[in-house]
Design a protein around this motif. Structure first.
Motif, short mmCIF file in Angstrom:
data_model
loop_
_atom_site.label_atom_id
_atom_site.label_comp_id
_atom_site.label_asym_id
_atom_site.label_seq_id
_atom_site.Cartn_x
_atom_site.Cartn_y
_atom_site.Cartn_z
N CYS A 50 -4.41 -4.72 0.51
CA CYS A 50 -3.84 -4.76 1.86
C CYS A 50 -4.93 -4.75 2.92
O CYS A 50 -4.87 -5.50 3.90
CB CYS A 50 -2.90 -3.57 2.07
SG CYS A 50 -1.34 -3.70 1.18
N MET A 51 -5.94 -3.90 2.75
CA MET A 51 -7.02 -3.82 3.73
C MET A 51 -7.80 -5.14 3.81
O MET A 51 -8.17 -5.58 4.91
CB MET A 51 -7.96 -2.66 3.42
CG MET A 51 -7.33 -1.29 3.57
SD MET A 51 -6.73 -0.95 5.23
CE MET A 51 -5.04 -0.53 4.86
N THR A 52 -8.02 -5.78 2.67
CA THR A 52 -8.73 -7.06 2.66
C THR A 52 -7.92 -8.13 3.38
O THR A 52 -8.47 -8.89 4.18
CB THR A 52 -9.04 -7.50 1.21
OG1 THR A 52 -9.88 -6.51 0.60
CG2 THR A 52 -9.71 -8.86 1.17
N GLU A 53 -6.63 -8.19 3.10
CA GLU A 53 -5.76 -9.16 3.78
C GLU A 53 -5.75 -8.93 5.28
O GLU A 53 -5.77 -9.87 6.07
CB GLU A 53 -4.34 -9.10 3.23
CG GLU A 53 -4.18 -9.67 1.85
CD GLU A 53 -4.26 -11.19 1.80
OE1 GLU A 53 -4.04 -11.87 2.82
OE2 GLU A 53 -4.53 -11.71 0.71
N GLY A 74 -2.83 11.16 2.36
CA GLY A 74 -2.29 11.89 3.50
C GLY A 74 -1.68 11.08 4.63
O GLY A 74 -1.16 11.65 5.57
N LYS A 75 -1.73 9.76 4.53
CA LYS A 75 -1.11 8.90 5.55
C LYS A 75 -0.34 7.79 4.86
O LYS A 75 -0.68 7.38 3.74
CB LYS A 75 -2.17 8.26 6.45
CG LYS A 75 -2.90 9.21 7.37
CD LYS A 75 -3.85 8.41 8.25
CE LYS A 75 -4.61 9.27 9.21
NZ LYS A 75 -5.61 10.13 8.62
N SER A 76 0.67 7.26 5.54
CA SER A 76 1.38 6.12 4.96
C SER A 76 0.45 4.91 4.97
O SER A 76 -0.47 4.81 5.80
CB SER A 76 2.65 5.80 5.75
OG SER A 76 2.33 5.23 7.01
N VAL A 77 0.70 3.99 4.07
CA VAL A 77 -0.09 2.76 4.03
C VAL A 77 0.05 2.02 5.36
O VAL A 77 -0.93 1.48 5.88
CB VAL A 77 0.33 1.87 2.84
CG1 VAL A 77 -0.38 0.53 2.89
CG2 VAL A 77 0.05 2.58 1.53
N THR A 78 1.24 2.05 5.94
CA THR A 78 1.46 1.40 7.23
C THR A 78 0.57 2.02 8.31
O THR A 78 -0.01 1.30 9.13
CB THR A 78 2.94 1.52 7.63
OG1 THR A 78 3.74 0.99 6.58
CG2 THR A 78 3.24 0.77 8.90
N GLU A 79 0.44 3.34 8.31
CA GLU A 79 -0.44 3.98 9.30
C GLU A 79 -1.90 3.63 9.05
O GLU A 79 -2.65 3.38 9.98
CB GLU A 79 -0.24 5.49 9.33
CG GLU A 79 -1.03 6.14 10.44
CD GLU A 79 -0.60 7.54 10.82
OE1 GLU A 79 -1.22 8.11 11.75
OE2 GLU A 79 0.36 8.08 10.21
N TRP A 80 -2.31 3.61 7.77
CA TRP A 80 -3.68 3.20 7.45
C TRP A 80 -3.94 1.78 7.97
O TRP A 80 -5.01 1.49 8.52
CB TRP A 80 -3.94 3.25 5.95
CG TRP A 80 -4.24 4.61 5.41
CD1 TRP A 80 -3.49 5.32 4.51
CD2 TRP A 80 -5.35 5.45 5.72
NE1 TRP A 80 -4.07 6.54 4.24
CE2 TRP A 80 -5.22 6.65 4.98
CE3 TRP A 80 -6.46 5.30 6.56
CZ2 TRP A 80 -6.16 7.68 5.05
CZ3 TRP A 80 -7.39 6.34 6.63
CH2 TRP A 80 -7.23 7.51 5.88
N LYS A 84 -6.68 0.62 10.71
CA LYS A 84 -7.67 -0.42 10.38
C LYS A 84 -7.64 -1.54 11.42
O LYS A 84 -8.69 -2.05 11.81
CB LYS A 84 -7.39 -0.96 8.97
CG LYS A 84 -8.43 -1.93 8.48
CD LYS A 84 -9.75 -1.23 8.20
CE LYS A 84 -10.71 -2.13 7.46
NZ LYS A 84 -11.98 -1.44 7.20
N ALA A 85 -6.45 -1.90 11.87
CA ALA A 85 -6.32 -2.94 12.90
C ALA A 85 -7.02 -2.50 14.19
O ALA A 85 -7.67 -3.31 14.86
CB ALA A 85 -4.85 -3.26 13.16
N ILE A 86 -6.91 -1.21 14.53
CA ILE A 86 -7.61 -0.68 15.70
C ILE A 86 -9.12 -0.77 15.49
O ILE A 86 -9.85 -1.27 16.35
CB ILE A 86 -7.20 0.79 15.97
CG1 ILE A 86 -5.75 0.87 16.44
CG2 ILE A 86 -8.13 1.44 17.00
CD1 ILE A 86 -5.19 2.28 16.49
N GLU A 87 -9.57 -0.31 14.32
CA GLU A 87 -11.00 -0.33 14.00
C GLU A 87 -11.57 -1.75 14.09
O GLU A 87 -12.67 -1.96 14.59
CB GLU A 87 -11.21 0.23 12.60
CG GLU A 87 -12.62 0.18 12.09
CD GLU A 87 -12.72 0.58 10.62
OE1 GLU A 87 -13.48 -0.07 9.88
OE2 GLU A 87 -12.02 1.53 10.20
#
Length: 134
Positions: A50-53, A74-80, A84-87
């Motif tokens: 997901c992070m790569t996509e 500790g966080k939902s994948v959606t929140e991660w 990441k989108a912010i970063e």
């Protein structure tokens, strides 16, 4: 060039909304990137895939529904994905589904962080499943 648009949400409870988002993205002549529809098999765990996509996408869309979703560290994948989108400084478009009434507590907390007046994002409030596609 077609923009790649990453769609972030829980999946099983938002199937109709995801179909509407996919249709809207295609009609805008962009390429949807959705874990349940467009990802291919890769030699990676689901989180890393997901992070790569997301990294390879041009635009990030978040659909906020009832469920917080599956948690990883500790966080939902959606929140991660949102973090990441912010970063990555991706353009972020957020849809808050106003017709959802019984949200999980953790989801309400996440929604409050996303919509924080100073640090969050302005969002489109969707009144029905097809509004994000209009």
């Amino acid at each position: 060039m077609k923009y790649k648009v990453f769609v972030s949400s829980t999946i099983n409870d938002l199937m109709q909304e995801r179909v509407a988002a996919e249709k809207a993205i295609i009609s805008a002549q962009c390429e949807p990137r959705m874990s349940d529809k467009t990802f291919t098999a890769v030699d990676a765990n689901s989180f890393d895939a997901c992070m790569t996509e997301l990294e390879e996408s041009d635009i990030y869309i978040l659909i906020l529904g009832e469920r917080y979703g599956w948690e990883y560290e500790g966080k939902s994948v959606t929140e991660w994905e949102y973090l990441k989108a912010i970063e990555l400084k991706k353009p972020r478009i957020v849809f808050n589904l106003a017709y959802i009434r019984n949200r999980e507590i953790k989801q309400n907390e996440f929604i409050n962080r996303v919509g924080d007046f100073d640090a969050g994002r302005f969002w489109k409030t969707a009144k029905d499943v097809f509004e994000p596609a209009r």
